[in-house]
Design a protein around this motif. Sequence first.
Motif, PDB file in Angstrom:
ATOM      1  N   TYR A   1       0.624  -1.316   0.055  1.00  0.00           N
ATOM      2  CA  TYR A   1      -0.284  -0.227  -0.179  1.00  0.00           C
ATOM      3  C   TYR A   1       0.879   1.254   0.134  1.00  0.00           C
ATOM      4  N   VAL A   2       0.946   2.742  -0.512  1.00  0.00           N
ATOM      5  CA  VAL A   2       0.865   3.971  -0.224  1.00  0.00           C
ATOM      6  C   VAL A   2      -0.156   4.767  -0.165  1.00  0.00           C
ATOM      7  N   TRP A   3      -0.125   5.645   0.735  1.00  0.00           N
ATOM      8  CA  TRP A   3      -0.847   6.680   0.933  1.00  0.00           C
ATOM      9  C   TRP A   3      -0.772   7.775  -0.327  1.00  0.00           C
ATOM     10  N   ASP A   4      -2.416   7.642   0.179  1.00  0.00           N
ATOM     11  CA  ASP A   4      -3.416   8.598  -1.430  1.00  0.00           C
ATOM     12  C   ASP A   4      -2.398  10.205  -0.881  1.00  0.00           C
ATOM     13  N   GLN A   5      -2.646  10.907  -1.963  1.00  0.00           N
ATOM     14  CA  GLN A   5      -1.649  12.584  -1.718  1.00  0.00           C
ATOM     15  C   GLN A   5      -2.499  13.375  -1.220  1.00  0.00           C
ATOM     16  N   SER A   6      -3.833  13.082  -0.739  1.00  0.00           N
ATOM     17  CA  SER A   6      -4.257  14.164  -0.010  1.00  0.00           C
ATOM     18  C   SER A   6      -4.026  13.890   1.509  1.00  0.00           C
ATOM     19  N   CYS A   7      -3.486  12.912   1.910  1.00  0.00           N
ATOM     20  CA  CYS A   7      -3.286  12.734   3.326  1.00  0.00           C
ATOM     21  C   CYS A   7      -2.824  13.830   4.037  1.00  0.00           C
TER      22      CYS A   7
ATOM     23  N   LYS B   1      -7.760   5.922   2.649  1.00  0.00           N
ATOM     24  CA  LYS B   1      -6.052   7.235   2.391  1.00  0.00           C
ATOM     25  C   LYS B   1      -5.543   6.356   2.005  1.00  0.00           C
ATOM     26  N   MET B   2      -5.426   4.478   1.365  1.00  0.00           N
ATOM     27  CA  MET B   2      -4.870   3.489   1.220  1.00  0.00           C
ATOM     28  C   MET B   2      -4.929   3.284   0.367  1.00  0.00           C
ATOM     29  N   ILE B   3      -3.347   2.645  -1.053  1.00  0.00           N
ATOM     30  CA  ILE B   3      -3.770   2.500  -2.136  1.00  0.00           C
ATOM     31  C   ILE B   3      -2.961   1.793  -2.584  1.00  0.00           C
ATOM     32  N   LYS B   4      -4.458   0.720  -3.338  1.00  0.00           N
ATOM     33  CA  LYS B   4      -2.978  -1.075  -3.563  1.00  0.00           C
ATOM     34  C   LYS B   4      -1.981  -0.573  -4.243  1.00  0.00           C
ATOM     35  N   LYS B   5      -0.285  -0.620  -4.426  1.00  0.00           N
ATOM     36  CA  LYS B   5       0.480  -0.221  -4.904  1.00  0.00           C
ATOM     37  C   LYS B   5       1.397  -1.991  -4.423  1.00  0.00           C
ATOM     38  N   LYS B   6       1.664  -2.897  -5.763  1.00  0.00           N
ATOM     39  CA  LYS B   6       2.296  -4.123  -5.552  1.00  0.00           C
ATOM     40  C   LYS B   6       3.961  -4.036  -4.866  1.00  0.00           C
ATOM     41  N   GLY B   7       4.735  -4.137  -4.116  1.00  0.00           N
ATOM     42  CA  GLY B   7       6.079  -4.122  -3.787  1.00  0.00           C
ATOM     43  C   GLY B   7       6.113  -3.235  -2.738  1.00  0.00           C
ATOM     44  N   ALA B   8       5.762  -1.877  -2.179  1.00  0.00           N
ATOM     45  CA  ALA B   8       5.329  -0.364  -1.746  1.00  0.00           C
ATOM     46  C   ALA B   8       4.640  -1.083  -0.107  1.00  0.00           C
ATOM     47  N   ARG B   9       5.370   0.304   0.581  1.00  0.00           N
ATOM     48  CA  ARG B   9       5.188  -0.235   1.944  1.00  0.00           C
ATOM     49  C   ARG B   9       4.913   1.297   2.631  1.00  0.00           C
ATOM     50  N   ALA B  10       3.456   1.439   2.835  1.00  0.00           N
ATOM     51  CA  ALA B  10       3.081   3.072   3.594  1.00  0.00           C
ATOM     52  C   ALA B  10       3.132   2.437   5.209  1.00  0.00           C
ATOM     53  N   TYR B  11       4.069   3.217   5.327  1.00  0.00           N
ATOM     54  CA  TYR B  11       4.459   3.174   6.797  1.00  0.00           C
ATOM     55  C   TYR B  11       3.490   4.687   7.324  1.00  0.00           C
ATOM     56  N   ALA B  12       3.672   4.738   8.887  1.00  0.00           N
ATOM     57  CA  ALA B  12       2.360   6.481   9.693  1.00  0.00           C
ATOM     58  C   ALA B  12       2.886   5.962  11.651  1.00  0.00           C
ATOM     59  N   CYS B  13       2.672   6.891  12.490  1.00  0.00           N
ATOM     60  CA  CYS B  13       2.585   7.158  13.319  1.00  0.00           C
ATOM     61  C   CYS B  13       1.548   8.208  13.480  1.00  0.00           C
ATOM     62  N   GLN B  14       1.491   8.836  14.051  1.00  0.00           N
ATOM     63  CA  GLN B  14       0.097   9.653  14.627  1.00  0.00           C
ATOM     64  C   GLN B  14       0.459  10.888  13.538  1.00  0.00           C
ATOM     65  N   CYS B  15       2.071  10.919  13.707  1.00  0.00           N
ATOM     66  CA  CYS B  15       2.264  12.972  13.307  1.00  0.00           C
ATOM     67  C   CYS B  15       3.003  12.388  11.703  1.00  0.00           C
TER      68      CYS B  15
ATOM     69  N   ARG C   1       4.913   7.950   5.429  1.00  0.00           N
ATOM     70  CA  ARG C   1       5.552   8.042   4.437  1.00  0.00           C
ATOM     71  C   ARG C   1       5.413   6.616   3.749  1.00  0.00           C
ATOM     72  N   SER C   2       5.340   6.400   2.363  1.00  0.00           N
ATOM     73  CA  SER C   2       5.149   5.699   1.717  1.00  0.00           C
ATOM     74  C   SER C   2       6.706   5.268   0.448  1.00  0.00           C
ATOM     75  N   ILE C   3       6.742   4.076   0.892  1.00  0.00           N
ATOM     76  CA  ILE C   3       8.624   3.986  -0.127  1.00  0.00           C
ATOM     77  C   ILE C   3       7.970   2.782  -1.048  1.00  0.00           C
ATOM     78  N   ASP C   4       8.432   2.836  -2.264  1.00  0.00           N
ATOM     79  CA  ASP C   4       8.333   1.787  -3.164  1.00  0.00           C
ATOM     80  C   ASP C   4       9.878   1.205  -3.776  1.00  0.00           C
ATOM     81  N   GLU C   5      10.537   1.812  -2.924  1.00  0.00           N
ATOM     82  CA  GLU C   5      12.499   1.196  -3.055  1.00  0.00           C
ATOM     83  C   GLU C   5      13.303   1.515  -2.056  1.00  0.00           C
ATOM     84  N   LEU C   6      14.248   0.304  -1.785  1.00  0.00           N
ATOM     85  CA  LEU C   6      14.774   0.742  -1.089  1.00  0.00           C
ATOM     86  C   LEU C   6      15.253   2.085  -0.775  1.00  0.00           C
TER      87      LEU C   6
END
Length: 83
Positions: A21-27, A45-59, A62-67
């Motif tokens: 998953y990645v985060w939507d731009q509107s987050c 606000k999560m968008i499916k994207k193979k091979g990516a990873r969405a990270y979040a805390c309360q503040c 990040r959406s990461i799709d490469e090392l």
Amino acid sequence: RTCDELRCTACDFRVSLFNDYVWDQSCDYLFFRNNMPELSKLRAKMIKKKGARAYACQCSWRSIDELTDLQTDQQLRWVCGKH
């Protein structure tokens, strides 16, 4: 390889991660402040994207799709929460 026990020193929340998953731009800060850690609410606000990873805390989020070295991001206050 990534730590799965990340903790934010700014908001003192555990950092959640979501594979393929990645985060939507509107987050924004208020979205995460009001909805963490409720997965049912975060999905809006999560968008499916193979091979990516969405990270979040309360503040921060990040959406990461490469090392990526998250330690180079000076705005993040995420540290290993110890295993």
